[in-house]
Design a protein around this motif. Structure first.
Motif, PDB file in Angstrom:
ATOM      1  N   GLN A 273       0.782  -1.219   0.025  1.00  0.00           N
ATOM      2  CA  GLN A 273       0.077  -0.132  -0.096  1.00  0.00           C
ATOM      3  C   GLN A 273       0.928   1.324   0.089  1.00  0.00           C
ATOM      4  N   ALA A 274       0.344   2.219  -0.752  1.00  0.00           N
ATOM      5  CA  ALA A 274       1.389   3.468  -0.744  1.00  0.00           C
ATOM      6  C   ALA A 274       1.138   4.270   0.504  1.00  0.00           C
ATOM      7  N   PRO A 275       2.306   4.782   1.103  1.00  0.00           N
ATOM      8  CA  PRO A 275       2.387   5.473   2.315  1.00  0.00           C
ATOM      9  C   PRO A 275       1.212   6.642   2.039  1.00  0.00           C
ATOM     10  N   GLY A 276       0.591   6.952   3.224  1.00  0.00           N
ATOM     11  CA  GLY A 276      -0.488   7.811   3.223  1.00  0.00           C
ATOM     12  C   GLY A 276      -1.756   7.320   2.892  1.00  0.00           C
ATOM     13  N   SER A 277      -1.859   5.779   2.453  1.00  0.00           N
ATOM     14  CA  SER A 277      -3.040   5.164   2.590  1.00  0.00           C
ATOM     15  C   SER A 277      -3.582   4.580   3.722  1.00  0.00           C
ATOM     16  N   ALA A 278      -4.542   4.131   4.019  1.00  0.00           N
ATOM     17  CA  ALA A 278      -4.995   3.160   5.068  1.00  0.00           C
ATOM     18  C   ALA A 278      -4.473   1.749   4.762  1.00  0.00           C
ATOM     19  N   ALA A 279      -4.216   1.270   5.873  1.00  0.00           N
ATOM     20  CA  ALA A 279      -3.668  -0.141   6.062  1.00  0.00           C
ATOM     21  C   ALA A 279      -4.665  -0.971   5.704  1.00  0.00           C
ATOM     22  N   PRO A 280      -4.612  -1.880   4.722  1.00  0.00           N
ATOM     23  CA  PRO A 280      -5.653  -2.981   4.781  1.00  0.00           C
ATOM     24  C   PRO A 280      -5.895  -3.777   5.998  1.00  0.00           C
ATOM     25  N   ASP A 281      -6.971  -4.150   6.486  1.00  0.00           N
ATOM     26  CA  ASP A 281      -7.141  -4.519   7.700  1.00  0.00           C
ATOM     27  C   ASP A 281      -7.043  -6.150   7.497  1.00  0.00           C
ATOM     28  N   PHE A 282      -6.859  -7.049   8.361  1.00  0.00           N
ATOM     29  CA  PHE A 282      -6.770  -8.551   8.363  1.00  0.00           C
ATOM     30  C   PHE A 282      -6.828  -9.116   9.847  1.00  0.00           C
ATOM     31  N   THR A 283      -7.244 -10.468   9.612  1.00  0.00           N
ATOM     32  CA  THR A 283      -7.398 -11.073  10.864  1.00  0.00           C
ATOM     33  C   THR A 283      -6.654 -12.690  10.592  1.00  0.00           C
ATOM     34  N   LEU A 284      -5.590 -12.687  11.365  1.00  0.00           N
ATOM     35  CA  LEU A 284      -4.778 -14.056  11.086  1.00  0.00           C
ATOM     36  C   LEU A 284      -4.514 -14.840  12.510  1.00  0.00           C
ATOM     37  N   LYS A 285      -4.462 -16.030  12.231  1.00  0.00           N
ATOM     38  CA  LYS A 285      -4.109 -16.989  13.362  1.00  0.00           C
ATOM     39  C   LYS A 285      -2.614 -16.670  13.763  1.00  0.00           C
ATOM     40  N   THR A 286      -2.600 -16.858  15.010  1.00  0.00           N
ATOM     41  CA  THR A 286      -1.147 -16.733  15.619  1.00  0.00           C
ATOM     42  C   THR A 286      -0.546 -18.030  15.494  1.00  0.00           C
ATOM     43  N   LEU A 287       0.745 -17.862  15.777  1.00  0.00           N
ATOM     44  CA  LEU A 287       1.439 -19.410  15.957  1.00  0.00           C
ATOM     45  C   LEU A 287       1.131 -19.882  17.242  1.00  0.00           C
ATOM     46  N   ALA A 288       0.800 -19.156  18.144  1.00  0.00           N
ATOM     47  CA  ALA A 288       0.272 -19.358  19.475  1.00  0.00           C
ATOM     48  C   ALA A 288      -1.152 -20.063  19.601  1.00  0.00           C
ATOM     49  N   GLY A 289      -2.021 -20.034  18.389  1.00  0.00           N
ATOM     50  CA  GLY A 289      -3.031 -20.319  18.251  1.00  0.00           C
ATOM     51  C   GLY A 289      -4.489 -19.456  18.708  1.00  0.00           C
ATOM     52  N   ASP A 290      -3.993 -18.353  18.835  1.00  0.00           N
ATOM     53  CA  ASP A 290      -4.919 -17.309  18.819  1.00  0.00           C
ATOM     54  C   ASP A 290      -5.269 -16.661  17.597  1.00  0.00           C
ATOM     55  N   SER A 291      -5.707 -15.516  17.744  1.00  0.00           N
ATOM     56  CA  SER A 291      -5.779 -14.692  16.435  1.00  0.00           C
ATOM     57  C   SER A 291      -5.582 -13.185  16.913  1.00  0.00           C
ATOM     58  N   ALA A 292      -5.341 -12.599  15.672  1.00  0.00           N
ATOM     59  CA  ALA A 292      -5.001 -11.275  15.848  1.00  0.00           C
ATOM     60  C   ALA A 292      -5.594 -10.257  14.588  1.00  0.00           C
ATOM     61  N   THR A 293      -6.064  -9.059  14.808  1.00  0.00           N
ATOM     62  CA  THR A 293      -6.849  -8.302  13.982  1.00  0.00           C
ATOM     63  C   THR A 293      -6.045  -7.008  14.001  1.00  0.00           C
ATOM     64  N   LEU A 294      -5.546  -6.537  12.772  1.00  0.00           N
ATOM     65  CA  LEU A 294      -4.805  -5.070  12.690  1.00  0.00           C
ATOM     66  C   LEU A 294      -5.757  -3.854  13.378  1.00  0.00           C
ATOM     67  N   SER A 295      -7.104  -4.139  13.149  1.00  0.00           N
ATOM     68  CA  SER A 295      -7.843  -2.732  13.541  1.00  0.00           C
ATOM     69  C   SER A 295      -8.011  -2.840  14.788  1.00  0.00           C
ATOM     70  N   HIS A 296      -7.762  -3.829  15.788  1.00  0.00           N
ATOM     71  CA  HIS A 296      -7.815  -4.084  16.981  1.00  0.00           C
ATOM     72  C   HIS A 296      -6.911  -3.119  17.629  1.00  0.00           C
ATOM     73  N   PHE A 297      -5.651  -2.699  16.907  1.00  0.00           N
ATOM     74  CA  PHE A 297      -4.501  -2.094  17.350  1.00  0.00           C
ATOM     75  C   PHE A 297      -4.597  -0.624  16.875  1.00  0.00           C
ATOM     76  N   GLN A 298      -5.753  -0.317  16.363  1.00  0.00           N
ATOM     77  CA  GLN A 298      -5.775   1.225  16.049  1.00  0.00           C
ATOM     78  C   GLN A 298      -5.519   2.146  17.390  1.00  0.00           C
ATOM     79  N   GLY A 299      -5.139   3.133  17.274  1.00  0.00           N
ATOM     80  CA  GLY A 299      -4.311   3.916  18.427  1.00  0.00           C
ATOM     81  C   GLY A 299      -3.036   3.617  18.782  1.00  0.00           C
ATOM     82  N   ARG A 300      -2.458   2.463  18.279  1.00  0.00           N
ATOM     83  CA  ARG A 300      -1.058   2.137  18.492  1.00  0.00           C
ATOM     84  C   ARG A 300      -0.225   2.125  17.140  1.00  0.00           C
ATOM     85  N   PRO A 301       1.108   2.424  17.343  1.00  0.00           N
ATOM     86  CA  PRO A 301       1.875   2.184  16.157  1.00  0.00           C
ATOM     87  C   PRO A 301       2.164   0.566  15.856  1.00  0.00           C
ATOM     88  N   VAL A 302       2.016   0.258  14.672  1.00  0.00           N
ATOM     89  CA  VAL A 302       2.194  -0.964  14.403  1.00  0.00           C
ATOM     90  C   VAL A 302       3.436  -1.253  13.126  1.00  0.00           C
TER      91      VAL A 302
END
Length: 160
Positions: free
Chosen positions: A17-46
């Motif tokens: 994605q080009a700098p300045g654009s919204a990062a595409p959201d995603f949800t992926l399984k973690t190696l530990a067996g949980d899941s992580a969603t990018l948008s749940h980290f809104q408010g934090r640098p990623v």
């Protein structure tokens, strides 16, 4: 604009994605067996790093990424190491890689290559710096240096 600057700009736009654009959201399984969603980290640098076990430059840069994470975790930095699981021989290779390098942040599994495609990856490693508002601030296709990590972090971390 110099020819090199023009080429770099084209590579950045094509690689993710080009700098300045919204990062595409995603949800992926973690190696530990949980899941992580990018948008749940809104408010934090990623800091997102795409990698694979068979990628020698990925292995070489992971120590620098882990060091940056440890140095800035108290400032809210979240690192996601996204393995291109659809391009791995077996999941055990991923576990071994993570254990050997003692990766201190969540390892996400792109099992179907969907996130790789959403970010229009051209190769690994690729790093994407996303600010607290969910906006892409820097994309680094290819191996990343500590200087580029610092530049990316300066774009997304709160001012001190």
């Amino acid at each position: 604009m110099t020819p090199l600057t023009a080429l770099t700009t084209v590579v950045i736009v094509l690689s993710s994605q080009a700098p300045g654009s919204a990062a595409p959201d995603f949800t992926l399984k973690t190696l530990a067996g949980d899941s992580a969603t990018l948008s749940h980290f809104q408010g934090r640098p990623v800091f997102v790093n795409f990698w694979a076990t068979w990628c020698k430059p990925c292995r070489a840069e992971m120590e620098e990424i882990a060091s940056a994470y440890r140095a800035h975790v108290n400032e809210g930095l979240q690192v996601f190491a996204i393995d291109l699981t659809d391009q791995e021989r077996k999941l055990n290779d991923v576990r071994k890689f993570v254990d050997e390098l003692q990766m201190p942040f969540p390892v996400l599994l792109d099992e179907k290559g969907r996130v790789r495609k959403r970010y229009a990856l051209r190769g690994v490693p690729t790093s994407v710096f996303i600010d607290a508002r969910g906006v892409v601030r820097l994309v680094n296709p290819g191996p990343i240096t500590s200087e580029t990590i610092q530049r990316g972090l300066a774009e997304i971390l709160p001012a001190r």
